[in-house]
Write an enzyme that holds these catalytic residues in place. Sequence first.
Site, mmCIF file in Angstrom:
data_model
loop_
_atom_site.group_PDB
_atom_site.id
_atom_site.type_symbol
_atom_site.label_atom_id
_atom_site.label_comp_id
_atom_site.label_asym_id
_atom_site.label_seq_id
_atom_site.Cartn_x
_atom_site.Cartn_y
_atom_site.Cartn_z
ATOM 1 N N ARG A 4 0.838 -1.205 0.000
ATOM 2 C CA ARG A 4 0.000 0.000 0.000
ATOM 3 C C ARG A 4 0.871 1.253 0.000
ATOM 4 O O ARG A 4 1.958 1.275 0.596
ATOM 5 C CB ARG A 4 -0.851 -0.022 1.274
ATOM 6 C CG ARG A 4 -1.875 1.091 1.418
ATOM 7 C CD ARG A 4 -3.027 0.894 0.522
ATOM 8 N NE ARG A 4 -4.191 1.683 0.902
ATOM 9 C CZ ARG A 4 -5.225 1.881 0.097
ATOM 10 N NH1 ARG A 4 -5.235 1.357 -1.116
ATOM 11 N NH2 ARG A 4 -6.263 2.575 0.487
ATOM 12 N N THR A 20 -9.669 0.576 -9.622
ATOM 13 C CA THR A 20 -8.899 -0.613 -9.217
ATOM 14 C C THR A 20 -9.048 -1.808 -10.174
ATOM 15 O O THR A 20 -9.823 -1.775 -11.110
ATOM 16 C CB THR A 20 -9.278 -0.972 -7.755
ATOM 17 O OG1 THR A 20 -9.230 0.197 -6.951
ATOM 18 C CG2 THR A 20 -8.441 -2.027 -7.144
ATOM 19 N N GLU A 55 -3.880 7.872 -3.842
ATOM 20 C CA GLU A 55 -4.300 7.003 -2.731
ATOM 21 C C GLU A 55 -4.528 7.767 -1.425
ATOM 22 O O GLU A 55 -5.285 7.327 -0.562
ATOM 23 C CB GLU A 55 -3.258 5.901 -2.505
ATOM 24 C CG GLU A 55 -3.861 4.571 -2.133
ATOM 25 C CD GLU A 55 -4.655 3.957 -3.284
ATOM 26 O OE1 GLU A 55 -5.836 3.679 -3.075
ATOM 27 O OE2 GLU A 55 -4.096 3.767 -4.380
ATOM 28 N N GLY A 70 -13.867 0.392 -5.390
ATOM 29 C CA GLY A 70 -13.906 1.272 -4.205
ATOM 30 C C GLY A 70 -14.487 0.505 -3.025
ATOM 31 O O GLY A 70 -14.274 -0.703 -2.891
ATOM 32 N N THR A 84 -4.200 -1.058 -7.441
ATOM 33 C CA THR A 84 -4.927 0.193 -7.676
ATOM 34 C C THR A 84 -4.018 1.406 -7.820
ATOM 35 O O THR A 84 -2.888 1.401 -7.318
ATOM 36 C CB THR A 84 -5.898 0.435 -6.485
ATOM 37 O OG1 THR A 84 -6.762 1.524 -6.794
ATOM 38 C CG2 THR A 84 -5.169 0.754 -5.198
ATOM 39 N N SER A 137 -10.425 -0.689 0.906
ATOM 40 C CA SER A 137 -11.528 -1.658 0.876
ATOM 41 C C SER A 137 -11.124 -2.898 0.090
ATOM 42 O O SER A 137 -11.937 -3.804 -0.092
ATOM 43 C CB SER A 137 -12.742 -1.053 0.178
ATOM 44 O OG SER A 137 -13.143 0.094 0.842
ATOM 45 N N GLU A 158 -6.086 4.039 -7.158
ATOM 46 C CA GLU A 158 -7.236 4.664 -6.487
ATOM 47 C C GLU A 158 -8.289 5.100 -7.499
ATOM 48 O O GLU A 158 -8.846 4.268 -8.160
ATOM 49 C CB GLU A 158 -6.803 5.827 -5.590
ATOM 50 C CG GLU A 158 -7.635 5.967 -4.317
ATOM 51 C CD GLU A 158 -9.136 6.109 -4.493
ATOM 52 O OE1 GLU A 158 -9.826 5.078 -4.357
ATOM 53 O OE2 GLU A 158 -9.637 7.216 -4.728
HETATM 54 N N1 GLY Z 1 -8.391 2.860 -3.457
HETATM 55 C C1 GLY Z 1 -9.264 1.755 -3.394
HETATM 56 C C2 GLY Z 1 -9.107 0.996 -2.139
HETATM 57 O O1 GLY Z 1 -8.007 0.911 -1.649
HETATM 58 O O2 GLY Z 1 -10.049 0.471 -1.614
#
Ligand code: GLY
Length: 586
Positions: free
Chosen positions: A118, A407, A444, A493, A425, A472, A427
């Site tokens: 991440r 994503t 992000e 999302g 992703t 998510s 985002e």
């Molecule tokens: N940016 C989408 C997620 O991380 O849920």
Amino acid sequence: MFQIPTWRKFLAITPLYLISTSLFAAGQAADTVAPEASTGLQEQALIKAKNYMVASANPVASQAGYDILKAGGSAIDALVAVQMALGLVEPQSSGLGGGAFVMYYDASKKQLTTFDGRETAPMDATPELFQDEKGEPLSFYTAVVGGRSVGTPGTVKLMGELHDRYGTLPWEDLLAPAAQLAQEGFIVSPRLAESIKGSAERLSRYPETKAYFFNHDGTPREAGSKLTNTAYYETLNLLSTYGPEEFYTGRIAKDIVTKVQGIGDNPGVLSEQDFANYKVKERTPVCLPYKQFDICGMGPPSSGALTVGQIMGITEQFNLAEMGPNSPEAWQIIGDASRLAFADRGRYMADTDYVPMPEGLLDKSYLAERAKLITPGKALDSVAPGSPQWRFPIAQADDIAIELPSTSHISIVDKDGNAVSVTTTIENGFGSNVMSNGFLLNNELTDFSFKSFQDGYPIANRLEPGKRPRSSMSPTIVMKDGAPYLVVGSPGGSRIIGYVAKTLIAHLEWGMDIQQAISLPNMLNRFGTYDIEEGSNAEAFAKPLTDMGFKISVRDLNSGIQGIIVEDNQLLGGADPRREGLVLGD
Ligand code: GLY
């Protein structure tokens, strides 16, 4: 020097709809789709294979992974090839400028683990990053577009470290297909063309982005046209020669930092130090025992496994199997379970390297208590977070972050039984809209709460330097008898959670095959509105659910679920008919 395989020359000059058709024709015979699984949308065949399988959101990317698996590569080798291709052919969704979560099953060790790639908040970011001078939250796109929303990307380091541990083919061979496709050109898919049109104003703001996504006359690139990306080719060449570290301590890091800090209308604070300090984190999977299965996924900083797990653990208290998919009451229970789970998510879930979290969010006794709040046949009047077991509780406020669909998801099983489930992703669609070195940079950081406090109480998902924004993303591996049984996930999302839960319930409770489960119309409930998929036969649920007390929103619910079942020495794969996904296997 990179070599272009013969099939890729074909893909470089063939319109995508022909590729799609021909690749499907090469797959296994279609099974009949059960009437209750019919979406009213395009139907898709279940794909079967014996040895290995890959499912991704784009036919070109799936083919890249398939070739690697066919050449004897591991699931992780195939993942690297798929991700590098997705960054080129589906650039709006994921890529080198973003982050990802990986669930990995190592067949030789019989071990399931997860990797967190991440993005991180820059060390110079302040909690007020997404607030105006009065301390009010910025509007979403004011925050998103430009350098301000860009976190330190994790995808390249994640791919490199996974390859070091689990790769069998040389790193450069895995980058070669995407590199040469970038140099020779690929065909713009209908989905990419539509996405460019839909984001045209934002994509036109920055010269490098505009030059790539638009023709010389200013019109958006069309579906079926050929697009080359020399900058992406050169980036992959650099990574191929010098390795992933080049991205974090070399020229690419410098370029990105200069770009982010130099965006005149909305600069960011990302620094070379942030790149140099970036770490991929291996984390213990979060698992919910469910009947004869263990439903395992990604824990914090993702809310995915905990929220999907809560929905499954609450609905398990009811007999969904007997009710079946055509029962409005079954969907009421799923919707209310989801609202209860999202209430806990908003209060408690965030990056636990920075904030404490209750230990009991998936305790069976807690979920049974939450289930008792649900009355079959009548929607909950109000929904609030519960009180899961927590040794050192602190008072916190709820967060409702703005999370729009975005994503990509990849599911792969290799010939040795290794399995990988990856949600990846940048985002929002096209991320921050800022491009560097042939790829888009993420936004992000807007997955953080824009406010840090509410009514004097801290919000768990507040922005802090170095912290990872709550996600998510729900890459999932369902285990049975200690081995992977179902490898699945979706983009979308915060709707990801509902898409994954629906697929699990459709397969595990209603006996649909994986393609039927994916194709089943989407219905989900996050913060109160019951969202029903427009144009599907699920619209028939609008009246009974309204009568039970829900507010209904019939709308586009564009999941992109990719799933593989491992059963009886065969692999059964499904891809989402709502996007351009493709399953390939042998
Ligand atoms: N940016 C989408 C997620 O991380 O849920």
